[in-house]
Motif scaffolding. Structure first.
Motif, PDB file in Angstrom:
ATOM      1  N   ILE A  36       9.991  28.853  37.089  1.00  0.00           N
ATOM      2  CA  ILE A  36      10.305  29.174  36.672  1.00  0.00           C
ATOM      3  C   ILE A  36      10.242  30.636  37.874  1.00  0.00           C
ATOM      4  CG2 ILE A  36       9.757  31.976  35.489  1.00  0.00           C
ATOM      5  CD1 ILE A  36       7.791  30.320  33.362  1.00  0.00           C
ATOM      6  N   GLU A  37       9.599  30.841  38.763  1.00  0.00           N
ATOM      7  CA  GLU A  37      10.068  31.768  39.579  1.00  0.00           C
ATOM      8  C   GLU A  37      11.299  31.322  40.645  1.00  0.00           C
ATOM      9  OE1 GLU A  37       5.440  32.676  41.066  1.00  0.00           O
ATOM     10  OE2 GLU A  37       6.135  30.735  42.505  1.00  0.00           O
ATOM     11  N   GLY A  38      11.794  30.307  40.769  1.00  0.00           N
ATOM     12  CA  GLY A  38      12.586  29.416  41.028  1.00  0.00           C
ATOM     13  C   GLY A  38      13.805  29.956  40.853  1.00  0.00           C
ATOM     14  N   PHE A  39      13.934  29.796  39.846  1.00  0.00           N
ATOM     15  CA  PHE A  39      15.267  30.321  38.819  1.00  0.00           C
ATOM     16  C   PHE A  39      15.253  31.453  39.076  1.00  0.00           C
ATOM     17  CE2 PHE A  39      17.593  31.873  35.149  1.00  0.00           C
ATOM     18  CZ  PHE A  39      18.484  31.762  35.502  1.00  0.00           C
ATOM     19  N   LEU A  40      13.873  32.806  39.181  1.00  0.00           N
ATOM     20  CA  LEU A  40      14.794  33.566  38.828  1.00  0.00           C
ATOM     21  C   LEU A  40      14.637  34.771  40.165  1.00  0.00           C
ATOM     22  CD1 LEU A  40      11.397  35.363  36.401  1.00  0.00           C
ATOM     23  CD2 LEU A  40      13.705  34.930  35.309  1.00  0.00           C
ATOM     24  N   ARG A  76      18.617  37.155  43.633  1.00  0.00           N
ATOM     25  CA  ARG A  76      19.033  37.777  44.980  1.00  0.00           C
ATOM     26  C   ARG A  76      20.804  37.063  44.383  1.00  0.00           C
ATOM     27  NH1 ARG A  76      15.341  36.539  49.234  1.00  0.00           N
ATOM     28  NH2 ARG A  76      13.609  35.687  49.037  1.00  0.00           N
ATOM     29  N   GLU A  77      20.917  36.112  44.073  1.00  0.00           N
ATOM     30  CA  GLU A  77      22.469  35.941  44.154  1.00  0.00           C
ATOM     31  C   GLU A  77      23.107  37.272  43.036  1.00  0.00           C
ATOM     32  OE1 GLU A  77      23.388  31.886  42.483  1.00  0.00           O
ATOM     33  OE2 GLU A  77      22.491  31.332  44.134  1.00  0.00           O
ATOM     34  N   CYS A  83      14.062  40.801  35.059  1.00  0.00           N
ATOM     35  CA  CYS A  83      13.591  40.173  36.098  1.00  0.00           C
ATOM     36  C   CYS A  83      12.144  41.082  35.995  1.00  0.00           C
ATOM     37  CB  CYS A  83      14.303  39.920  37.417  1.00  0.00           C
ATOM     38  SG  CYS A  83      15.189  38.792  37.721  1.00  0.00           S
ATOM     39  N   VAL A  84      11.874  42.098  36.209  1.00  0.00           N
ATOM     40  CA  VAL A  84      10.706  43.038  35.827  1.00  0.00           C
ATOM     41  C   VAL A  84      10.315  42.760  34.583  1.00  0.00           C
ATOM     42  CG1 VAL A  84       9.368  45.401  35.775  1.00  0.00           C
ATOM     43  CG2 VAL A  84      11.396  44.761  37.704  1.00  0.00           C
ATOM     44  N   ASP A  85      10.620  42.653  33.668  1.00  0.00           N
ATOM     45  CA  ASP A  85       9.866  42.795  32.054  1.00  0.00           C
ATOM     46  C   ASP A  85       9.396  40.819  32.051  1.00  0.00           C
ATOM     47  OD1 ASP A  85       9.808  43.555  29.201  1.00  0.00           O
ATOM     48  OD2 ASP A  85      10.424  40.874  29.359  1.00  0.00           O
TER      49      ASP A  85
END
Length: 243
Positions: A110-114, A119-120, A138-140
């Motif tokens: 999950i962290e990797g995808f977000l 970034r992109e 992302c914040v949510d």
């Protein structure tokens, strides 16, 4: 088409969560039994509409909300990465789970995808979803500002990331000056997080906004460091001096 980095993040999510099922049990006023039955079928495609209806419902609509969200993630993140569908809003189902307490491989996926998606989005001149939308999502989903803002703070000066920051601040500056907690996702503790957001903007946004067409924007952001009663006196003086 997803970039190589985003495609890799999606493959990792699919490897970890693909094939997971959830109980075919939920609110029968919101879903019919055939829709709920799909949750118990590994990899059965849900389609965009049902997927988002599942993803945004409050937890008490399912007997096992966390399992439901895990079941949705491969298809949900693939939808997000495609950029083809508007209406993906906060609050999110993922943000309503304690996903950081899940097994380590799930947390990392999950962290990797977000991280890659954010970034992109910042690096793209015209991202499929607006930066403000992705920031809120992302914040949510993180339930925290730090993982999102750390990426923004580390971006090189003068690039696309700064332009996006300036556009976001210009859109939100009046709410920020008025201490409006609803600048944050509405089901988070906006009153607790707002000072953190304002302090971050004073530290990081002010120096990045120097080249903006609106010469007052950086100075308005700097006013966020002041208590409200001093802020509005200084704001009035700033506007008067520019007039």
């Amino acid at each position: 088409m997803a970039s190589p980095a985003l495609a890799s993040a999606l493959r990792r999510v699919d490897a970890v969560f693909g094939g997971i099922t959830a109980p075919a049990e939920g609110c029968l006023r919101c879903y019919d039994t055939e829709e709920l039955a799909l949750l118990a079928v590994p990899r059965a495609p849900l389609g965009d509409d049902l997927l988002l209806r599942f993803f945004h419902k409050v937890p008490d609509h399912f007997t096992d909300h966390a399992a439901t969200i895990r079941r949705l993630l491969p298809e949900l993140f693939a939808l997000v990465a495609s950029g083809r569908r508007s209406g993906i809003d906060a609050p999110t189902g993922l943000g309503r789970t304690a996903w950081r307490s899940w097994p380590g491989d799930q947390v990392a996926a999950i962290e990797g995808f977000l991280d890659v998606w954010w970034r992109e989005t910042l690096a793209a001149p015209d991202p499929p979803y607006g930066v403000g939308t992705v920031w809120e999502l992302c914040v949510d989903m993180h339930r925290s500002l730090a993982p999102v803002h750390d990426v923004w703070a580390a971006a090189p000066r003068g690039g696309t990331e700064d332009r996006h920051l300036g556009d976001w601040v210009a859109y939100r500056i009046d709410e920020l000056l008025q201490d409006d907690p609803f600048v944050l996702p509405w089901d988070m503790d906006g009153e607790a997080l707002l000072p953190e957001l304002q302090a971050w903007l004073v530290e990081h946004a002010v120096p990045r906004l120097a080249g903006r067409p609106d010469p007052l924007l950086a100075r308005k952001v700097a006013l966020l460091a002041l208590p409200p009663e001093e802020r509005w006196v200084a704001y009035s003086e700033l506007v008067a001096s520019a007039g």
